[in-house]
Enzyme design. Structure first.
Site, mmCIF file in Angstrom:
data_model
loop_
_atom_site.group_PDB
_atom_site.id
_atom_site.type_symbol
_atom_site.label_atom_id
_atom_site.label_comp_id
_atom_site.label_asym_id
_atom_site.label_seq_id
_atom_site.Cartn_x
_atom_site.Cartn_y
_atom_site.Cartn_z
ATOM 1 N N THR A 119 -5.868 6.015 4.206
ATOM 2 C CA THR A 119 -6.750 5.707 3.186
ATOM 3 C C THR A 119 -6.611 6.331 1.859
ATOM 4 O O THR A 119 -6.195 7.737 1.629
ATOM 5 C CB THR A 119 -8.381 5.934 3.574
ATOM 6 N N GLU A 120 -6.900 5.360 0.702
ATOM 7 C CA GLU A 120 -6.938 6.264 -0.683
ATOM 8 C C GLU A 120 -7.766 7.326 -0.822
ATOM 9 O O GLU A 120 -7.466 8.307 -1.595
ATOM 10 C CB GLU A 120 -7.242 4.793 -1.563
ATOM 11 N N ALA A 123 -11.507 -7.078 -1.201
ATOM 12 C CA ALA A 123 -11.224 -8.283 0.090
ATOM 13 C C ALA A 123 -12.434 -8.490 0.587
ATOM 14 O O ALA A 123 -12.926 -9.532 0.951
ATOM 15 C CB ALA A 123 -9.936 -8.009 0.792
ATOM 16 N N HIS A 175 0.792 -1.260 -0.071
ATOM 17 C CA HIS A 175 -0.062 0.096 0.028
ATOM 18 C C HIS A 175 0.996 1.260 -0.002
ATOM 19 O O HIS A 175 1.765 1.095 0.877
ATOM 20 C CB HIS A 175 -1.163 0.027 0.886
ATOM 21 N N ARG A 231 -1.844 0.650 -6.654
ATOM 22 C CA ARG A 231 -1.182 0.299 -5.457
ATOM 23 C C ARG A 231 0.393 0.131 -5.788
ATOM 24 O O ARG A 231 1.310 0.808 -5.260
ATOM 25 C CB ARG A 231 -1.634 -0.461 -4.421
ATOM 26 N N GLY A 278 -10.986 -2.593 -1.790
ATOM 27 C CA GLY A 278 -12.688 -2.770 -1.229
ATOM 28 C C GLY A 278 -12.983 -4.468 -1.682
ATOM 29 O O GLY A 278 -13.894 -4.857 -1.345
ATOM 30 N N ARG A 296 -6.364 10.734 -1.469
ATOM 31 C CA ARG A 296 -5.883 11.032 -2.634
ATOM 32 C C ARG A 296 -7.020 11.297 -3.594
ATOM 33 O O ARG A 296 -7.443 12.292 -4.434
ATOM 34 C CB ARG A 296 -4.981 10.006 -3.225
ATOM 35 N N ARG A 301 -4.822 -7.123 -5.899
ATOM 36 C CA ARG A 301 -6.244 -6.965 -5.373
ATOM 37 C C ARG A 301 -6.696 -5.646 -5.315
ATOM 38 O O ARG A 301 -5.946 -4.605 -4.881
ATOM 39 C CB ARG A 301 -6.083 -7.511 -3.666
ATOM 40 N N HIS A 313 0.664 -4.833 2.268
ATOM 41 C CA HIS A 313 -0.810 -4.786 2.531
ATOM 42 C C HIS A 313 -1.669 -5.920 2.551
ATOM 43 O O HIS A 313 -2.385 -6.218 3.371
ATOM 44 C CB HIS A 313 -1.209 -3.549 1.892
ATOM 45 N N HIS A 314 -1.447 -6.726 1.562
ATOM 46 C CA HIS A 314 -2.402 -7.769 1.206
ATOM 47 C C HIS A 314 -1.349 -9.065 0.376
ATOM 48 O O HIS A 314 -0.666 -8.541 -0.332
ATOM 49 C CB HIS A 314 -3.565 -7.244 0.225
ATOM 50 N N GLU A 336 -8.454 -14.215 2.906
ATOM 51 C CA GLU A 336 -7.149 -13.831 2.744
ATOM 52 C C GLU A 336 -6.459 -15.141 2.580
ATOM 53 O O GLU A 336 -5.132 -15.080 2.039
ATOM 54 C CB GLU A 336 -6.566 -12.865 3.248
HETATM 55 C C1 LIG Z 1 -5.462 -1.644 7.506
HETATM 56 C C2 LIG Z 1 -6.420 -2.330 6.625
HETATM 57 C C3 LIG Z 1 -7.182 -1.593 5.864
HETATM 58 C C4 LIG Z 1 -8.300 -2.595 4.802
HETATM 59 N N1 LIG Z 1 -9.113 -2.069 4.318
HETATM 60 C C5 LIG Z 1 -9.828 -2.807 3.531
HETATM 61 C C6 LIG Z 1 -10.873 -2.157 2.815
HETATM 62 O O1 LIG Z 1 -11.173 -1.055 3.115
HETATM 63 N N2 LIG Z 1 -11.700 -2.929 1.942
HETATM 64 C C7 LIG Z 1 -11.523 -4.223 1.829
HETATM 65 O O2 LIG Z 1 -12.060 -4.977 1.030
HETATM 66 N N3 LIG Z 1 -10.221 -4.865 2.291
HETATM 67 C C8 LIG Z 1 -9.502 -4.343 3.137
HETATM 68 N N4 LIG Z 1 -8.439 -4.594 3.574
HETATM 69 C C9 LIG Z 1 -8.078 -5.976 3.480
HETATM 70 C C10 LIG Z 1 -9.069 -6.964 4.303
HETATM 71 O O3 LIG Z 1 -9.371 -6.293 5.613
HETATM 72 C C11 LIG Z 1 -8.614 -8.425 4.511
HETATM 73 O O4 LIG Z 1 -8.121 -9.054 3.285
HETATM 74 C C12 LIG Z 1 -9.648 -9.109 5.221
HETATM 75 O O5 LIG Z 1 -9.838 -8.750 6.560
HETATM 76 C C13 LIG Z 1 -9.210 -10.669 5.357
HETATM 77 O O6 LIG Z 1 -10.419 -11.270 6.128
HETATM 78 P P1 LIG Z 1 -10.021 -12.872 6.489
HETATM 79 O O7 LIG Z 1 -11.405 -13.287 7.251
HETATM 80 O O8 LIG Z 1 -9.559 -13.885 5.441
HETATM 81 O O9 LIG Z 1 -8.865 -12.747 7.598
HETATM 82 P P2 LIG Z 1 -8.462 -11.793 8.828
HETATM 83 O O10 LIG Z 1 -9.539 -10.499 9.001
HETATM 84 O O11 LIG Z 1 -7.090 -11.549 8.697
HETATM 85 O O12 LIG Z 1 -8.793 -12.751 9.928
HETATM 86 C C14 LIG Z 1 -8.163 -13.934 10.161
HETATM 87 C C15 LIG Z 1 -8.224 -14.164 11.588
HETATM 88 O O13 LIG Z 1 -7.447 -15.504 12.047
HETATM 89 C C16 LIG Z 1 -6.685 -15.605 12.994
HETATM 90 N N5 LIG Z 1 -5.758 -16.746 12.955
HETATM 91 C C17 LIG Z 1 -4.764 -16.576 12.307
HETATM 92 N N6 LIG Z 1 -4.002 -17.852 12.539
HETATM 93 C C18 LIG Z 1 -4.707 -18.593 13.492
HETATM 94 C C19 LIG Z 1 -4.603 -19.769 14.033
HETATM 95 N N7 LIG Z 1 -3.442 -20.784 13.534
HETATM 96 N N8 LIG Z 1 -5.522 -20.105 14.917
HETATM 97 C C20 LIG Z 1 -6.435 -19.445 15.228
HETATM 98 N N9 LIG Z 1 -6.964 -18.393 14.725
HETATM 99 C C21 LIG Z 1 -5.735 -17.801 13.747
HETATM 100 C C22 LIG Z 1 -6.353 -14.160 13.182
HETATM 101 O O14 LIG Z 1 -5.733 -13.995 14.613
HETATM 102 C C23 LIG Z 1 -7.597 -13.275 12.741
HETATM 103 O O15 LIG Z 1 -8.401 -12.877 13.700
HETATM 104 C C24 LIG Z 1 -7.609 -4.049 4.719
HETATM 105 C C25 LIG Z 1 -6.606 -4.531 5.305
HETATM 106 C C26 LIG Z 1 -5.768 -3.842 6.237
HETATM 107 C C27 LIG Z 1 -4.582 -4.451 6.998
#
Ligand SMILES: Cc1cc2nc3c(=O)[nH]c(=O)nc-3n(C[C@H](O)[C@H](O)[C@H](O)COP(=O)(O)OP(=O)(O)OC[C@H]3O[C@@H](n4cnc5c(N)ncnc54)[C@H](O)[C@@H]3O)c2cc1C
Length: 289
Positions: free
Chosen positions: A97-98, A269, A85, A122, A267, A101, A264, A224-225, A254
């Site tokens: 945040t984007e 994700a 990012h 990005r 938005g 910009r 990616r 970032h991703h 993810e």
């Molecule tokens: C700062 C930031 C801003 C973002 N903004 C956006 C946005 O505006 N729009 C968008 O679409 N995407 C955004 N993203 C990306 C998006 O947030 C992520 O891709 C998304 O949260 C992934 O969701 P997930 O459920 O796959 O995993 P996560 O939300 O990462 O959750 C995974 C969970 O699994 C847990 N875990 C990991 N390993 C283990 C284990 N061995 N045992 C038990 N638990 C475990 C972790 O602790 C975590 O709680 C952003 C990301 C960041 C970092």
């Protein structure tokens, strides 16, 4: 901590809590443990160019789930595809945040010059920043942009912004050539008036940079991703190296790879986790009936 298998089928998981291990039996499991953006070793193993980069991810995003799936024969895809990012304040770290910009901030280098269409993807903006002196850049915007975006109040409160009543003062505070920055802003404002960015072809030109106070935030790219991850099919079933599904093993979010290709889009994700989370949930539920 482990996926349990019997006769090539998932039979449950081993979990650990307060130093105690428990076995949970299940005919199907869904892995949703996220990517590996906070695992610096894993990032540099798959993409050595990103060694030493900071991250916007929380410290739990270490790719453990990907490794657990690999241990039971699951395949991975696109692991090298890691997104940076471009607007991160590294010291804290905080992601800007984007929309800043999008709402009118420009990016300038230490010579006070724009160097890229700020609304490029990005990867393109990140690469351009790293080519500038000091491998960072400054977001510059005015009070109108601040008023257009609530998130900026948070950045000001956190002390991420530098602020001044005119551009000359602001340039001194951030150590940027003041004459050049004034020239850049005058030129940029003329682009906004004419609706055409003749230097970089930016399409979104919502407002001029004219109203005090003026703000600057120093930014650079951070991990970032992670677009790569475990291989799934359209049913959110995890595949092995032969392309066969591993019975009872589902993944969404993810942790998976191949959904977003090499970049990616902002938005998407959230769409990914909702769409594949629902598919995984429905299919896993059918399997345990
Ligand atoms: C700062 C930031 C801003 C973002 N903004 C956006 C946005 O505006 N729009 C968008 O679409 N995407 C955004 N993203 C990306 C998006 O947030 C992520 O891709 C998304 O949260 C992934 O969701 P997930 O459920 O796959 O995993 P996560 O939300 O990462 O959750 C995974 C969970 O699994 C847990 N875990 C990991 N390993 C283990 C284990 N061995 N045992 C038990 N638990 C475990 C972790 O602790 C975590 O709680 C952003 C990301 C960041 C970092």
């Amino acid at each position: 901590v482990k996926i349990l298998m019997e006769n090539n089928k998932v039979s449950g998981v081993l979990v650990e809590n307060n130093g105690k291990e428990y076995k949970i039996n299940a005919k199907a499991i869904i892995m949703a443990t996220g990517g590996f953006g906070a695992n610096a070793d894993m990032v540099s193993e798959y993409n050595p160019n990103l060694k030493g980069f900071g991250t916007t991810n929380n410290p739990a995003i270490t790719g453990e789930g990907i490794k657990l799936i690999q241990e039971v024969g699951g395949d991975v895809v696109d692991m090298k595809q890691i997104q940076t990012h471009p607007t991160v304040v590294h010291q804290t770290p905080n992601m800007i945040t984007e929309s800043v910009r999008g709402e009118g901030a420009i990016l300038v280098n230490r010579d006070g010059k724009r160097f890229i269409n700020e609304l490029e993807t990005r990867d393109v903006v990140s690469k351009a920043e790293l080519e500038q002196k000091g491998k960072s850049a400054f977001l510059i915007f005015d009070q109108q942009t601040r008023e257009s975006l609530y998130a900026i109040n948070g950045y000001v409160k956190k002390g991420l912004t530098k602020e001044a009543n005119n551009i000359s003062e602001l340039s001194k505070i951030i150590g940027v050539d003041s004459k050049e920055l004034e020239k850049t802003i005058t030129k940029y404002n003329s682009f906004v008036k004419n609706g055409k960015d003749s230097d970089f072809g930016k399409k979104g030109l919502p407002r001029e940079i004219v109203k005090a106070p003026f703000y600057a935030i120093e930014v650079s790219p951070a991990i970032h991703h992670t677009m790569g991850g475990v291989k799934i099919n359209e049913n959110a079933e995890v595949l092995d190296k032969n392309g066969d599904k591993i019975q009872g093993l589902y993944a969404a979010g993810e942790i998976t790879g191949g959904v977003h290709g090499g970049n990616r889009i902002g938005g998407n994700a959230v769409t990914d986790i909702i769409v594949f989370g629902k598919i995984a949930g429905e299919n896993a539920a059918k399997e345990v009936k």
